[in-house]
Design an enzyme around this catalytic site. Sequence first.
Site, short mmCIF file in Angstrom:
data_model
loop_
_atom_site.label_atom_id
_atom_site.label_comp_id
_atom_site.label_asym_id
_atom_site.label_seq_id
_atom_site.Cartn_x
_atom_site.Cartn_y
_atom_site.Cartn_z
N PRO A 228 0.81 -1.16 -0.19
CG PRO A 228 -0.23 -0.42 2.51
CD PRO A 228 0.81 -2.17 1.59
CB CYS B 206 0.60 30.87 -15.70
SG CYS B 206 0.87 32.08 -15.18
C1 PLP Z 1 5.00 -1.79 -8.18
C2 PLP Z 1 3.76 -0.96 -7.19
N1 PLP Z 1 3.03 -0.69 -5.80
C3 PLP Z 1 2.47 -0.47 -5.17
C4 PLP Z 1 2.00 0.83 -5.65
C5 PLP Z 1 1.46 1.61 -4.47
O1 PLP Z 1 0.04 2.24 -5.13
P1 PLP Z 1 -1.79 2.43 -4.11
O2 PLP Z 1 0.04 4.21 -3.57
O3 PLP Z 1 -2.15 3.02 -5.18
O4 PLP Z 1 -1.24 1.34 -3.04
C6 PLP Z 1 1.95 1.30 -6.81
C7 PLP Z 1 1.39 2.74 -7.05
O5 PLP Z 1 1.65 3.42 -8.78
C8 PLP Z 1 3.55 0.95 -8.03
O6 PLP Z 1 3.47 1.21 -8.82
#
Ligand code: PLP
Length: 444
Positions: A297, A368
């Site tokens: 996350p 802008c």
């Molecule tokens: C490989 C990977 N893991 C985790 C995330 C985290 O995603 P989120 O911030 O939506 O939990 C991302 C976000 O782009 C990602 O590219």
Amino acid sequence: MSLDPALETILPRTAGATAQGHLTLGGCDAVDLAREFGTPLYAFDEVELREGAREWLTAFRSSYPETTVVYAAKAYLGRAVAALFAEEGLSLDVASGGELAVARAASFPMERVYVHGNNKSPQELREALAAGVGHVVVDNFREAVLLNEIAAGMGKRQPVLLRVSPNVDPHTHQHITTGTLDSKFGVPIATGQAEEAVQSLASSPGLELAGLHAHIGSQIFEVEPFQQTCKILIEFAARLKHRHRFPLLSLGGGFAAQYLRDAPAPSRAEYAEAIVLTLKESCEAYELPPPRLVVEPGRSLVARAGVALYSVGARKEIPGVRTYVAVDGGMADNVRPALYGAAYEAVVANRLNEEGPRERVTIAGKYCESGDILVRDADLPKLWAEDVLAIPVAGAYSLPLASNYNASLRPAVVFVKDGRARLVRRRETYDDLLRCEIDNGSAD
Ligand SMILES: Cc1ncc(COP(=O)(O)O)c(C=O)c1O
């Protein structure tokens, strides 16, 4: 004075209101924060960050102890947040040499770092291996070859995960969808290429194939796409089980944050319950030993903890059309509304519970571009110059995407807790803007 309960879902859990009707964050008066540190200002609530981390860990480990929770640093990275999540026992996903450098500066334990990216440079890979990162998430065939050479050259056997593309549609904005077949990320399973990549990694002496990874997108409000991804990965692992073992299974991030009062996201427990159930059922169905589960996350760990504070300035009333109220920030510190129509709410931090007439206004930034709008139709008490406007749920993907557009200065960041504010990043200065300019173009 108590906080309007409707606001509680989009403000950090320590938010409150003073007797005068000022918003408080981590026990600090938001109006005082704005005066002391200037605006725009990003305030992060330490309790929200820590409790969020603990909730993710508990949500998974209560039913699946073998879970690693990785914070995806791209959502917001600085030394303070990296150090805080290290203390809370999280691992870290970095997606560039720069993010790795910040993690190192925060003394983040390198064995807990996962290195991502669809086009890691040879230098980034060398830096990662030299730093001793735990895992590199290999995204493509070229990287597999390159990393193997680099690892072998350094006399290492680097644990890696293979990022696969599972062809799952997470039903989110196209710009933040990553796991469909037509994506720049990962090796597709459906085309047979992922199987080829597994063979290639497994026969690379410098690499140790530790598992599979998929990340299907961001701001995903449904649990089913995660379950679908989990099933597809387990089914893939099962097909290869007589040739390869995959002790680690990473389902990436993408868990939604609640930005608006009337758009709740599933709880951490709901996501975890659904994923763990599918993982257990799938492993049983395919007679696979349960792997270590990894989740990443990003947004959902920092979004609600961060509140952006702005000062109100100019006002433009176009009779019968719209009233614009401008603040002293905008797309340079938060490009999400301009980039993909992200919706936010606004709160008048110095007149929180004011009764009486409201007006519908559009909160514009100061840069802008006509598209520099932060909130399109906000119903607020009439705003005056010098009011302090708070935008809740501003902690994710705002500062990392911030720019110096119009040679603006990127904002300061404070961490608030128990009535104290700690400046963790100062506001940029004009000298910062000029720091990289080494030739003024004039003849000697
Ligand atoms: C490989 C990977 N893991 C985790 C995330 C985290 O995603 P989120 O911030 O939506 O939990 C991302 C976000 O782009 C990602 O590219």
